[in-house]
Design a protein around this motif. Structure first.
Motif, mmCIF file in Angstrom:
data_model
loop_
_atom_site.group_PDB
_atom_site.id
_atom_site.type_symbol
_atom_site.label_atom_id
_atom_site.label_comp_id
_atom_site.label_asym_id
_atom_site.label_seq_id
_atom_site.Cartn_x
_atom_site.Cartn_y
_atom_site.Cartn_z
ATOM 1 N N HIS A 18 -13.064 14.441 24.213
ATOM 2 C CA HIS A 18 -13.722 13.275 24.800
ATOM 3 C C HIS A 18 -15.046 13.696 25.421
ATOM 4 C CE1 HIS A 18 -11.809 14.980 28.374
ATOM 5 N NE2 HIS A 18 -10.637 14.833 27.777
ATOM 6 N N ASP A 19 -15.781 12.731 25.915
ATOM 7 C CA ASP A 19 -17.145 12.987 26.393
ATOM 8 C C ASP A 19 -17.151 13.251 27.895
ATOM 9 O OD1 ASP A 19 -19.822 13.378 26.202
ATOM 10 O OD2 ASP A 19 -20.301 11.389 25.417
ATOM 11 N N HIS A 20 -18.283 13.772 28.373
ATOM 12 C CA HIS A 20 -18.475 14.010 29.802
ATOM 13 C C HIS A 20 -19.939 13.779 30.140
ATOM 14 C CE1 HIS A 20 -20.207 17.768 28.405
ATOM 15 N NE2 HIS A 20 -20.623 18.040 29.640
ATOM 16 N N ALA A 21 -20.233 13.641 31.407
ATOM 17 C CA ALA A 21 -21.603 13.483 31.887
ATOM 18 C C ALA A 21 -21.849 14.494 32.992
ATOM 19 C CB ALA A 21 -21.843 12.064 32.402
ATOM 20 N N GLU A 22 -23.052 15.033 33.029
ATOM 21 C CA GLU A 22 -23.411 16.007 34.047
ATOM 22 C C GLU A 22 -24.072 15.299 35.224
ATOM 23 O OE1 GLU A 22 -25.822 18.928 32.113
ATOM 24 O OE2 GLU A 22 -24.093 20.007 31.316
ATOM 25 N N VAL A 23 -23.593 15.607 36.427
ATOM 26 C CA VAL A 23 -24.111 15.006 37.651
ATOM 27 C C VAL A 23 -24.975 16.044 38.362
ATOM 28 C CG1 VAL A 23 -23.536 13.897 39.830
ATOM 29 C CG2 VAL A 23 -22.042 13.587 37.834
ATOM 30 N N PRO A 24 -26.286 15.835 38.464
ATOM 31 C CA PRO A 24 -27.143 16.810 39.148
ATOM 32 C C PRO A 24 -26.767 16.955 40.619
ATOM 33 C CG PRO A 24 -28.444 15.262 37.841
ATOM 34 C CD PRO A 24 -27.058 14.726 37.889
ATOM 35 N N PRO A 78 -28.438 9.926 39.073
ATOM 36 C CA PRO A 78 -27.395 9.366 38.204
ATOM 37 C C PRO A 78 -26.980 10.362 37.121
ATOM 38 C CG PRO A 78 -29.162 7.777 38.561
ATOM 39 C CD PRO A 78 -29.637 9.079 39.145
ATOM 40 N N PRO A 79 -25.721 10.298 36.676
ATOM 41 C CA PRO A 79 -25.255 11.208 35.622
ATOM 42 C C PRO A 79 -26.049 11.041 34.333
ATOM 43 C CG PRO A 79 -23.411 10.065 36.660
ATOM 44 C CD PRO A 79 -24.659 9.401 37.155
ATOM 45 N N HIS A 80 -26.172 12.148 33.610
ATOM 46 C CA HIS A 80 -26.902 12.146 32.340
ATOM 47 C C HIS A 80 -25.923 12.405 31.208
ATOM 48 C CE1 HIS A 80 -29.894 12.742 29.286
ATOM 49 N NE2 HIS A 80 -29.519 13.992 29.093
ATOM 50 N N THR A 81 -25.923 11.512 30.219
ATOM 51 C CA THR A 81 -25.023 11.650 29.079
ATOM 52 C C THR A 81 -25.813 11.554 27.788
ATOM 53 O OG1 THR A 81 -23.357 10.468 30.379
ATOM 54 C CG2 THR A 81 -22.872 10.834 28.057
ATOM 55 N N CYS A 107 -15.153 10.651 30.231
ATOM 56 C CA CYS A 107 -13.935 10.729 31.040
ATOM 57 C C CYS A 107 -14.105 11.617 32.265
ATOM 58 C CB CYS A 107 -12.775 11.249 30.195
ATOM 59 S SG CYS A 107 -12.310 10.132 28.850
ATOM 60 N N VAL A 108 -15.120 12.482 32.264
ATOM 61 C CA VAL A 108 -15.309 13.439 33.357
ATOM 62 C C VAL A 108 -16.771 13.448 33.769
ATOM 63 C CG1 VAL A 108 -15.194 15.874 34.033
ATOM 64 C CG2 VAL A 108 -13.408 14.898 32.580
ATOM 65 N N HIS A 109 -16.989 13.440 35.078
ATOM 66 C CA HIS A 109 -18.310 13.703 35.635
ATOM 67 C C HIS A 109 -18.310 15.141 36.137
ATOM 68 C CE1 HIS A 109 -19.549 9.252 36.450
ATOM 69 N NE2 HIS A 109 -19.717 9.615 35.194
ATOM 70 N N HIS A 110 -19.103 15.981 35.476
ATOM 71 C CA HIS A 110 -19.160 17.400 35.825
ATOM 72 C C HIS A 110 -20.340 17.648 36.753
ATOM 73 C CE1 HIS A 110 -19.027 21.713 35.605
ATOM 74 N NE2 HIS A 110 -20.235 21.764 35.080
ATOM 75 N N ARG A 111 -20.066 18.145 37.948
ATOM 76 C CA ARG A 111 -21.100 18.356 38.938
ATOM 77 C C ARG A 111 -21.789 19.698 38.719
ATOM 78 N NH1 ARG A 111 -21.523 15.841 43.742
ATOM 79 N NH2 ARG A 111 -19.333 15.190 43.625
ATOM 80 N N LEU A 112 -23.106 19.655 38.629
ATOM 81 C CA LEU A 112 -23.896 20.875 38.541
ATOM 82 C C LEU A 112 -24.158 21.376 39.956
ATOM 83 C CD1 LEU A 112 -26.464 19.750 35.827
ATOM 84 C CD2 LEU A 112 -24.364 21.049 35.506
ATOM 85 N N ARG A 113 -23.753 22.602 40.235
ATOM 86 C CA ARG A 113 -23.861 23.134 41.591
ATOM 87 C C ARG A 113 -25.153 23.917 41.755
ATOM 88 N NH1 ARG A 113 -18.311 26.170 42.523
ATOM 89 N NH2 ARG A 113 -19.272 26.494 44.584
ATOM 90 N N ARG A 114 -25.796 23.692 42.888
ATOM 91 C CA ARG A 114 -27.094 24.309 43.126
ATOM 92 C C ARG A 114 -27.003 25.823 43.149
ATOM 93 N NH1 ARG A 114 -31.190 22.886 48.148
ATOM 94 N NH2 ARG A 114 -33.024 23.964 47.299
ATOM 95 N N GLU A 115 -25.942 26.350 43.784
ATOM 96 C CA GLU A 115 -25.847 27.798 43.911
ATOM 97 C C GLU A 115 -25.522 28.475 42.581
ATOM 98 O OE1 GLU A 115 -21.928 25.927 45.335
ATOM 99 O OE2 GLU A 115 -24.085 25.568 45.449
ATOM 100 N N GLY A 116 -25.188 27.673 41.569
ATOM 101 C CA GLY A 116 -24.885 28.263 40.271
ATOM 102 C C GLY A 116 -26.115 28.493 39.412
ATOM 103 N N SER A 117 -27.283 28.068 39.885
ATOM 104 C CA SER A 117 -28.501 28.238 39.098
ATOM 105 C C SER A 117 -29.187 29.544 39.472
ATOM 106 C CB SER A 117 -29.441 27.048 39.347
ATOM 107 O OG SER A 117 -29.781 26.984 40.714
ATOM 108 N N GLY A 118 -30.175 29.910 38.676
ATOM 109 C CA GLY A 118 -30.925 31.127 38.965
ATOM 110 C C GLY A 118 -30.518 32.268 38.048
#
Length: 750
Positions: A118-124, A129-132, A206-217
């Motif tokens: 199924h599909d998901h959207a990334e939440v900045p 707003p989520p991007h799909t 079906c899922v909103h996946h949160r992008l975490r700030r500390e995971g970048s870099g």
């Protein structure tokens, strides 16, 4: 044994874990267990899991003695799971409302496959707003379930585990588990898809996946990807029957490594050459004949990665960056020259004589033909045929403009010519304009004011954010006439947008169609919208919330449609500032999203009742003399942030609900069109629709163009007979809907 086991590993996500767990436990589909794994998190994740376990028996807490990473945490949760199917969420993710019900329905529909993708959207992390992005691989094409070789494109989808629902027995039988390290989802996903005997897809987020700030870099953890792909090719070597997948997976490997290297923010600068060498060695070891050829634009990048040419790659990339910057500079220069030419053109046009036979119209800054300017444009052609009309609209809306009107694109030379030399300018939004002597500007607005506006926004910082009140007052100084629907509109606008204009209290031109439409036209509108003949169509049109950073639908439309029953159809229309449809993933076929419909007047005619909150469409709809129900679940917050000019509690147009349960109860009991609702609507209509008799546009044109004073007399509301709704024409009995099993409390808000 529950139907679903939702496994959530938690590590340093205490700020988001509550929302994650709540999104699972509040699903409308309740046959589930929630396996929450505390990966020895140093924050409060463990305590949060224990709190949820204490209050809900469906929560099964698992605590690891030491932190082992997301892969090991998921494996620990899988060992404790007992459901038929398994879903994985990260601790910062959330299930979308109705997701499990949609998954359950799709599993049943496709014969219980091993895997459902199924599909998901990334939440900045910034709260945007989520991007799909579009993922055509999930579209429902052909029979389902299918075997993996029937849809090889699934291997090109993101390898995230939260995009798959897997049969637990299948995972255990194949011994599929997550390896240690980063990018652990890569070998797991490929092993799952390649060994499944049956697969199905669900084109729904079906899922909103949160992008975490500390995971970048930049990080060296991305070097783990080489070990993970070694595991993928080792898995293929162990299973000869999967050898045919080597070319496809080799192409997928090259794509992944190239994408990681091309992103300048993922790898440490000192490690980029090393990464390229490791990628070269990996691709040389596992190169497979018959590999699909990538598109031409990707071939060069693939070749540079396979050959390990770090310096060449860097030189070509620098050249490309310089080329892009040079191109952007050229585009900016061309834009500046064009703007200067248009400014000169406009200044010249302002010094030329006015065209006495020209009238230019615009609605919502360049949208399609409609609203009050649209009604007046038609009235100009009918009652003042000597005038030539033009409509300002963006190219994508040109098809809505009548053939008799000239189409003008905003920002073009013709646009500036029309504004500078047309004698009549008609708009529904306050906009700055260089007003010329002899030019007549008509401001129509787009409805009766309910929410605070103009000068009153100075005291409402939340609602007035982004509004230049000084600019509004400057625009008001250019108006000759302001069209008003009623005395309330006149008094409010003359106070909050003061000017020397004359108010034409003649009615709302766009509502003339309510008195002029025929039953046959209403039937055609309903057929075009797919409304069954004897169904009761409810137009649901909530307004924008200034106090919310992101907008969402105040109602669970799927649940409302289910509880109302098959005799009701919901036409869901989002506000122009909502940012998208109200029900983009509605499960019920009785929910029709009409956000993109060009005419709200046609939607009103096609419907049998209106449900809204603080939208001014209620004043228009009252002219139809059809039932109106208000859903005011956030009255205190809305009043504090924006404020209203009409006390809807003291003077409502119909029944009022403060919750979803009360709204459903109003319709199931028939209160929505009972005698008390009729009385309230009649009083509301008499106050706010005194002139909407079908000739408002004619009166405006006769006054503005010909200067007439003896205008057609107004027909009193009690003597008007607008076209009845479809349900009323059919003499349909009051729909009866089974009352909910649990008792509901309905507060009489009439």
């Amino acid at each position: 044994m529950p139907r679903f086991s939702v496994i959530v590993p938690a590590y340093k996500v205490q700020a988001y874990l509550h929302e994650c767990l709540e999104s699972v436990l509040t699903q409308s589909y309740t046959d589930l267990e929630l396996v929450a794994v505390d990966d020895a998190s140093p924050d409060a994740c463990g305590a949060i899991v224990e709190e949820f376990a204490a209050r809900d028996p469906r929560v099964r807490p698992v605590r690891l003695a030491r932190g082992q990473g997301p892969g090991a945490a998921r494996n620990a949760g899988l060992a404790e799971a007992g459901g038929d199917y398994v879903l994985f969420l990260d601790g910062g993710d959330t299930l979308t409302p109705g997701a499990l019900q949609a998954v359950a329905d799709r599993l049943k529909e496709t014969g219980e496959p091993d895997v459902l993708v199924h599909d998901h959207a990334e939440v900045p992390w910034t709260g945007e707003p989520p991007h799909t992005p579009a993922r055509p691989q999930l579209y429902d094409r052909g029979p389902a379930p299918f075997r993996p070789e029937d849809r090889p494109g699934l291997l090109r989808l993101p390898t995230a585990p939260w995009t798959k629902t897997c049969r637990r027995e299948f995972l255990e039988r194949e011994g599929l588990a997550f390896p240690p390290g980063s990018h652990e989802d890569t070998p797991w996903t490929f092993q799952v898809l390649l060994t499944a005997e049956s697969v199905a897809t669900l084109d729904r987020v079906c899922v909103h996946h949160r992008l975490r700030r500390e995971g970048s870099g930049p990080s060296r953890r991305h070097f783990d990807v080489f070990e993970q792909y070694e595991r993928v090719f080792a898995f293929l070597a162990e299973r000869p029957e999967l050898a045919r997948w080597r070319p496809v997976l080799f192409r997928r490997t090259a794509d992944h490594l190239t994408a990681l290297f091309a992103r300048g923010d993922l790898l440490p600068r000192a490690g980029r050459a090393e990464f390229l060498r490791l990628a070269r060695d990996l691709l040389r070891r596992h190169r497979a004949p018959g590999t699909p050829v990538p598109p031409l634009r990707e071939r060069l990048r693939h070749a540079l990665v396979r050959l390990g040419l770090h310096r060449t790659y860097r030189a070509l990339r620098t050249t490309a960056v310089l080329g892009r910057r040079t191109g952007k500079g050229a585009v900016k220069l061309a834009g500046a020259l064009r703007a200067a030419a248009l400014r000169l053109h406009y200044r010249i046009q302002l010094r030329l004589p006015l065209h006495q036979d020209r009238a230019v119209f615009r609605a919502y800054g360049g949208a399609g033909h409609g609203c009050n300017p649209g009604a007046l444009e038609e009235a100009f052609r009918t009652h003042a045929p000597q005038l030539r009309t033009a409509w300002i609209a963006h190219p994508e809306h040109h098809h809505t403009v009548p053939v008799a009107a000239r189409r003008i694109t905003p920002g073009s030379a013709a646009y500036w010519t029309a504004l500078a030399r047309s004698k009549y300018v008609v708009d529904n939004e306050p906009r700055p304009l260089v007003k010329r002597p002899g030019q007549i500007v008509v401001q129509t607005f787009s409805g009766t004011p309910l929410k605070h506006m103009g000068l009153d926004l100075l005291e409402r910082p939340a609602a007035g954010a982004g509004t230049d009140v000084g600019e509004l007052l400057g625009a008001a100084g250019t108006w000759d006439y302001v069209v008003s629907a009623n005395r309330h509109s006149t008094l409010v606008r003359e106070r909050v947008l003061p000017g020397s204009y004359k108010t034409l209290e003649y009615g709302q031109p766009r509502n003339d169609v309510f008195q002029q439409a025929t039953s046959a036209e209403v039937t055609r509108l309903r057929d075009a919208l797919g409304i069954p003949e004897h169904a009761v169509a409810i137009l649901y049109a909530p307004t924008h919330r200034d106090y919310r950073r992101t907008q969402h639908c105040p109602l669970d439309l799927d649940e409302v449609a289910r509880r109302l029953g098959p005799q009701f159809v919901i036409l869901a229309r989002a506000h122009r500032r909502h940012g998208g449809p109200l029900a983009p993933e509605a499960l019920s076929p009785r929910i029709v999203d009409v956000t993109g419909h060009p005419s709200v007047e046609q939607l009103c005619l096609a419907s049998d009742a209106l449900v809204t909150d603080y939208a001014s469409v209620m004043f228009d709809y009252a002219g139809l003399d059809r039932p109106i129900v208000l859903h005011l679940d956030d009255e205190e917050a809305f009043e504090a942030a924006r404020g209203t000019y009409v006390d809807l509690r003291a003077f409502p147009p119909g029944a009022i609900a403060r919750s979803e349960d009360e709204l459903v109860d109003i319709f199931t009991t028939g209160h929505w069109r009972g005698s008390r609702s009729t009385q309230l609507r009649s009083a509301f209509r008499a106050r706010f629709c005194p002139y909407d008799d079908g000739r408002a546009a004619e009166r405006v044109v006769r006054h503005v163009v010909f200067g007439e004073r003896g205008l057609p007399p107004v027909v009193p509301p009690a003597e008007r007979h607008p076209v009845p709704s479809a349900a009323a024409r059919a003499h349909a009995p009051l729909p009866t809907v089974p009352r909910p099993a649990r008792p509901l409390t309905l507060t009489d808000r009439l």
